[in-house]
Design a protein around this motif. Structure first.
Motif, mmCIF file in Angstrom:
data_model
loop_
_atom_site.group_PDB
_atom_site.id
_atom_site.type_symbol
_atom_site.label_atom_id
_atom_site.label_comp_id
_atom_site.label_asym_id
_atom_site.label_seq_id
_atom_site.Cartn_x
_atom_site.Cartn_y
_atom_site.Cartn_z
ATOM 1 N N MET A 154 9.480 -8.622 -11.246
ATOM 2 C CA MET A 154 8.723 -7.992 -10.165
ATOM 3 C C MET A 154 9.558 -6.931 -9.458
ATOM 4 O O MET A 154 9.048 -5.899 -9.031
ATOM 5 N N THR A 155 10.874 -7.193 -9.321
ATOM 6 C CA THR A 155 11.737 -6.216 -8.669
ATOM 7 C C THR A 155 11.753 -4.914 -9.468
ATOM 8 O O THR A 155 11.668 -3.811 -8.913
ATOM 9 N N LEU A 203 4.928 4.483 -3.903
ATOM 10 C CA LEU A 203 4.338 3.323 -3.223
ATOM 11 C C LEU A 203 4.754 3.354 -1.749
ATOM 12 O O LEU A 203 5.921 3.547 -1.436
ATOM 13 N N GLY A 204 3.826 3.168 -0.867
ATOM 14 C CA GLY A 204 4.141 3.129 0.557
ATOM 15 C C GLY A 204 4.068 4.492 1.226
ATOM 16 O O GLY A 204 4.185 4.588 2.447
ATOM 17 N N LEU A 241 -3.853 -3.814 -4.167
ATOM 18 C CA LEU A 241 -2.725 -3.754 -5.107
ATOM 19 C C LEU A 241 -2.116 -5.142 -5.304
ATOM 20 O O LEU A 241 -1.838 -5.567 -6.439
ATOM 21 N N LEU A 242 -1.921 -5.860 -4.188
ATOM 22 C CA LEU A 242 -1.334 -7.199 -4.283
ATOM 23 C C LEU A 242 -2.236 -8.125 -5.101
ATOM 24 O O LEU A 242 -1.754 -8.943 -5.892
ATOM 25 N N VAL A 282 8.503 -3.129 -8.912
ATOM 26 C CA VAL A 282 8.414 -2.484 -7.595
ATOM 27 C C VAL A 282 9.218 -1.191 -7.582
ATOM 28 O O VAL A 282 8.794 -0.187 -6.999
ATOM 29 N N VAL A 313 -3.632 -4.425 -0.034
ATOM 30 C CA VAL A 313 -4.169 -5.754 -0.367
ATOM 31 C C VAL A 313 -4.757 -5.739 -1.775
ATOM 32 O O VAL A 313 -4.553 -6.668 -2.571
ATOM 33 N N GLU A 337 7.746 2.287 -6.537
ATOM 34 C CA GLU A 337 8.332 3.128 -5.484
ATOM 35 C C GLU A 337 8.611 4.528 -6.018
ATOM 36 O O GLU A 337 8.460 5.510 -5.306
#
Lengths: 261, 234
Positions: free
Chosen positions: A170-171, A182-183, A119-120, A174, A117, A178
């Motif tokens: 944005m892609t 990320l994740g 990060l967003l 991301v 959150v 990644e």
């Protein structure tokens, strides 16, 4: 602030907020935001003073201007509403103006905000000025090609290319994130470190206690009786006519924009 | 974008179900927040009597799911608090409600499949958000928000400030959400097919979809004009 209609309490809060703003060097920004509340304040004064909700049917007329009657109770309540809004902004703005958003989110993460959150939120805050610049570029390109969209007609042609272009940006972002895991699981670390020292703890506890005490006091005392300041007719007329002028300006601007589309 | 959007699509890919990939969430949610903020700033700049702060919420709710849309809604109000003041935060529940109705309506109930269903869903979102915003407007702002819709509140104030604020809120919220929904639809037409195909939206590939979107916006404009201009000052 949202639980009291007592002008004395609200004025004390505003005074405290003003001191906070001046000492933190955010007086100008705070003043600008308070001035930006003018249309809201004007609407509140117009609606509340001409059609008060708290005293009907025994309202006290303060003055009459043509077909309009201004009531003491409505004008009093309107000024209290405006004072509440100003109090809310004056207290919060120095915090927002002096704290880097990343520090704020890092602090919130320490009390349990998920890093996703945070990060967003950070990405959103960074994206807003970028999109605004792109929107300006799109509008400039429209103008260069002789397209002068106004009103609602200008919205879709301006927004769609900006969003479509930003999605690609944005892609790419991301993909970069990644590549930096990320994740992935495990404890996240942050470049931003917000230390909570003794002063911070005392301030947090004092704010929490003050907040709870204020709410408790307000609940215990129950709803305050409607405030009714006896305004001199000239003052009442000046306040309401000034507010009415701002109110009409806002409406005229909206009417122009709507018919221009 | 127009050229891309105008290309007739050869085959419409099947709708992608399942949880959205993290990459898509991280790309789309901030974009949704920024779109909400930007559209809201743009209408304020143009002086339009609507809000348009739910276009991005619609995108996130339709393409990612209702709760991602709700997150986008909350983040919009948090981001808006930095430049516009903390009163913005109080309207976060309204944005959340819009996301949930849109998200569940499109993804669970399939109301986004037909043009009529989509329009009806936008109207429902408008009514729900209008009703939810009313107590906030009354408690915090005394029934007025400095928005042109205050004309309706002022006109109907003699019927009681509560009823006037409710009518004003719903009457402006419905066209606002119709416009936001169709503007969002226009944006999905410009997004990559792999992303846009995450939701079943009105079947209108290429130019037809844009035409329907623009038609919806025109309907919204007419409703907004009626909302603001039809009621004369009292």
């Amino acid at each position: 602030m949202l639980v009291t209609f007592e002008p004395g309490v609200l004025l004390v809060v505003i005074a405290a907020g003003a001191v906070l703003a001046v000492t933190s060097g955010t007086g100008t920004a705070t003043a600008r935001t308070v001035i930006a509340l003018a249309p809201v304040a004007a609407s509140i004064v117009v609606i509340q003073s001409l059609a008060p909700a708290v005293c009907r049917p025994d309202c006290t007329p303060a003055a009459t201007v043509g077909p309009l009657t201004i009531y003491d109770e409505g004008l009093s309540r309107a000024l209290v509403f405006v004072t509440r809004l100003v109090a809310m902004e004056v207290v919060a703005l120095p915090l927002l103006a002096t704290t880097h958003p990343a520090d704020l989110f890092a602090a919130l993460r320490r009390i349990g905000l998920p890093y996703q959150v945070a990060l967003l939120l950070s990405l959103s805050l960074q994206l807003v000025p970028i999109l605004r610049r792109e929107l300006d570029a799109v509008l400039a390109a429209h103008r260069a090609r002789g397209f002068r969209g106004r009103g609602l007609g200008a919205l879709a042609p301006a927004l769609v290319p900006v969003v479509a272009g930003s999605f690609e940006r944005m892609t790419t972002l991301v993909l970069a994130l990644e590549a930096r895991a990320l994740g992935a699981g495990g404890t996240r670390t942050s470049f931003r470190r917000v230390e909570l020292g003794p002063v911070g703890v005392v301030a947090c506890v004092a704010a929490l206690v003050g907040c709870l005490a204020g709410v408790g006091l307000a609940v215990a005392r129950g709803p305050a009786p409607p405030l009714s300041i006896a305004f001199p007719p000239a003052v009442a007329v000046a306040i309401v006519l000034g507010s009415l002028a701002v109110f009409v300006l806002v409406l005229a601007r909206a009417g122009r924009a709507l018919t221009a589309g | 974008m127009t050229a891309d959007a105008a290309k007739p699509s050869v085959a419409t890919p099947a709708v992608r179900h399942g949880p959205p990939p993290t990459a898509l969430i991280v790309a789309l949610v901030p974009l949704a927040v920024a779109v909400n903020f930007l559209a809201n700033s743009l209408v304020a700049l143009l002086g339009l009597p609507i809000y348009l702060d739910t276009i991005g919420t619609f995108l996130a709710a339709a393409l990612l799911g209702p709760w991602w849309g709700a997150l986008a809604g909350v983040l919009t109000n948090v981001v808006g608090a930095f430049p516009n003041g903390v009163a913005n935060l109080l309207f976060a529940p309204v944005n959340v409600a819009a996301a949930l109705v849109w998200g569940y309506g499109i993804r669970r109930l399939g109301l986004g499949q037909a043009v009529l269903g989509f329009f009806g869903l936008a109207v429902v979102v408008g009514v729900v958000t209008g009703v939810l915003a009313t107590p906030i407007v009354l408690l915090v702002f005394g029934g007025a928000t400095g928005h042109p819709s205050d004309l309706i509140t002022a006109t109907l104030a003699s019927f009681g400030i509560e009823r006037a604020a409710l009518v004003s809120s719903v009457v402006t919220s419905v066209p606002d959400k119709v416009i936001a929904g169709y503007a969002g639809l226009a944006i999905t037409a410009a997004l990559p097919v792999a992303v846009a195909s995450r939701a079943v939206l009105p079947e209108a590939p290429g130019t037809r979809r844009l035409a329907i979107a623009l038609g919806g916006i025109v309907v919204g404009v007419i409703l907004a004009a009626v909302a603001v201009l039809a009621l004369p000052p009292g």
